[in-house]
Write an enzyme that holds these catalytic residues in place. Structure first.
Site, PDB file in Angstrom:
ATOM      1  N   ASP A 128      22.900  22.185  79.570  1.00 25.36           N
ATOM      2  CA  ASP A 128      22.133  21.730  80.834  1.00 25.36           C
ATOM      3  C   ASP A 128      20.973  21.473  80.233  1.00 25.36           C
ATOM      4  O   ASP A 128      20.392  22.446  80.079  1.00 25.36           O
ATOM      5  CB  ASP A 128      22.257  22.755  81.620  1.00 25.36           C
ATOM      6  CG  ASP A 128      21.715  22.619  82.769  1.00 25.36           C
ATOM      7  OD1 ASP A 128      21.352  21.058  82.680  1.00 25.36           O
ATOM      8  OD2 ASP A 128      21.640  23.446  83.810  1.00 25.36           O
ATOM      9  N   ASP A 135      17.927  15.718  83.494  1.00 26.83           N
ATOM     10  CA  ASP A 135      18.684  17.475  83.580  1.00 26.83           C
ATOM     11  C   ASP A 135      20.631  17.219  83.178  1.00 26.83           C
ATOM     12  O   ASP A 135      20.636  16.087  84.492  1.00 26.83           O
ATOM     13  CB  ASP A 135      18.590  17.750  85.463  1.00 26.83           C
ATOM     14  CG  ASP A 135      19.532  18.389  85.486  1.00 26.83           C
ATOM     15  OD1 ASP A 135      20.215  19.291  84.615  1.00 26.83           O
ATOM     16  OD2 ASP A 135      19.050  19.165  86.801  1.00 26.83           O
TER      17      ASP A 135
END
Length: 424
Positions: free
Chosen positions: A127, A311
């Protein structure tokens, strides 16, 4: 999450160099390696049909993720994050053992890491929108059932930091203790890496809750870290073993066709002459400036020179309400669905594929495919979920996997910049 079937197999690739392998590493470690990983769609048979409840859940989780990491930025730097004035977030108390975070209940690309001595394999979500690594520990019982569990006592290289944590999620808590231990990814060693060993998992991280990976590894900067110690990629970079202070992603809907490269990029996967870099404007997130969003050649004026965060842990492109409203304004049949501060849009399934966006970075335009923009039909109508959502509580844009599946993305840690290139 349940409305999308775009969780795909991921590889971790170690580019040519001299990594320090764990004892059971392959003999040809010095060469480029492809380590096959798994995906949630393969593990749980997800169909590309969306349930509105899961959309609200994800948008809420993303909001709490950024509330927590912006609070961490202020604690770590002593100053509010520059975007905090453009984001209505709930302040996080100074460090007292409680560390509010958020569930990353999104399209999950995840892969293997090795932790400890002797090394033990775990799967983690990679992530770029967060900075911490945590795993379920052997002290965790029912809430961690089905996951591979980390036992610090079984690792001769583990050291207790004597720092408890409580990660606050929408439906529960993830609590545990911080350790430092040796972590290997793609054959490279992150020595004395901070690892959160959870003795209680939030329901969203349960195997029964359709979260097949064991934990999560954040790849952003230390400024937004919730834990003490360096994020994983910073530790790898400081080891001096990486050929380049870079990691690259290809995210694909085709099983077996996704990968992360540690220490470089895979030039076979993209057109090098299209690689376009944009500078990180503030260390913490992978935060850059986007030129504009357009549709059918028409620019969305409100999106010009927009601040965006790249992201991989978020499915949607999530933007301000003004940008999203302008984007959907002239699309026939586009319907806004609002709950609290969050809004998503549906478009008739027979026309949604003609409404895809184009994102421009560094004066190069990258078009989003219908396959990644159309997140599937509503279970109760003939409309389909569109990939751009909005929050009235923020005035910046989060660029998630709806866009990132369409490009090769390069995260250049040394030069604090992000690159995008057209896929081969």
């Amino acid at each position: 999450m349940k409305f999308a079937a775009i969780r795909c197999a991921l590889f971790v690739v170690a580019v040519v160099g001299s990594p320090t392998p764990p004892p059971n590493a392959h003999a040809d470690m010095g060469r480029t390696q492809h380590i096959l990983l798994n995906s949630r769609s393969n593990a749980a048979n997800f169909s590309k049909v969306f349930d509105p409840r899961t959309v609200w859940e994800q948008l809420g989780f993303v909001y709490r993720k950024y509330s927590a990491t912006m609070g961490a930025y202020q604690r770590n730097t002593g100053s509010p994050h520059p975007l905090s004035s453009r984001f209505d977030f709930h302040s996080v108390a100074k460090r007292n053992g409680n560390v509010p975070l958020v569930n990353y209940y999104a399209d999950l690309w995840y892969g293997e890491i090795d932790v400890g001595t002797p090394p033990k394999k775990f799967t983690v979500v990679f992530d770029t929108g967060s900075s911490d690594l945590f795993l379920p520990s052997t002290e965790c019982s029912v809430s961690c059932a089905g996951h591979t569990q980390y036992d610090p006592a079984a690792s001769s290289s583990a050291k207790d930091s004597v720092q408890p944590f409580v990660l606050m999620y929408g439906a529960g808590e993830t609590a545990g203790e911080e350790y430092v231990d040796d972590v290997f990814v793609g054959g490279y060693e992150a020595k004395d890496q901070t690892v959160g060993a959870a003795w209680m998992y939030s329901p969203e991280f349960s195997k029964d809750g359709s979260f097949p990976p064991d934990g999560l590894s954040g790849l952003a900067f230390r400024e937004i870290s919730e834990f003490e110690g360096s994020p994983l990629f910073q530790t790898l970079d400081e080891s001096g073993k990486l050929p380049q202070s870079v990691f690259g992603f290809k995210l694909s809907t085709t099983p077996g066709d996704s990968e992360m490269v540690v220490g470089g990029t895979n030039t076979d996967l993209y057109h090098s002459d299209t690689l376009t870099y944009v500078t990180v404007t503030d260390r913490g997130y992978w935060q850059v400036e986007m030129d504009v969003i357009s549709r059918l050649g028409q620019e969305i004026i409100e999106s010009q020179a927009a601040t965006v965060i790249i992201d991989t842990g978020t499915t949607f492109v999530i933007t301000s309400y003004s940008i999203a409203q302008s984007y959907y304004a002239n699309i026939s049949g586009a319907t806004a669905h609002t709950e609290g501060a969050d809004t998503y849009w549906t478009i008739p399934c027979d026309t949604i594929n003609s409404t895809v966006p184009t994102f421009t970075f560094g004066r190069r335009a990258f078009k989003v495919s219908a396959q990644t923009y159309n997140l599937g039909p509503d279970v109760l109508s003939s409309d389909c979920l569109a990939g751009i959502a909005a929050s009235s509580e923020m005035d910046f844009t989060i660029i998630g996997d709806v866009f990132l599946q369409n490009v090769y993305s390069v995260f250049d840690y040394a030069n604090t910049r992000v690159g995008f290139a057209e896929l081969v």
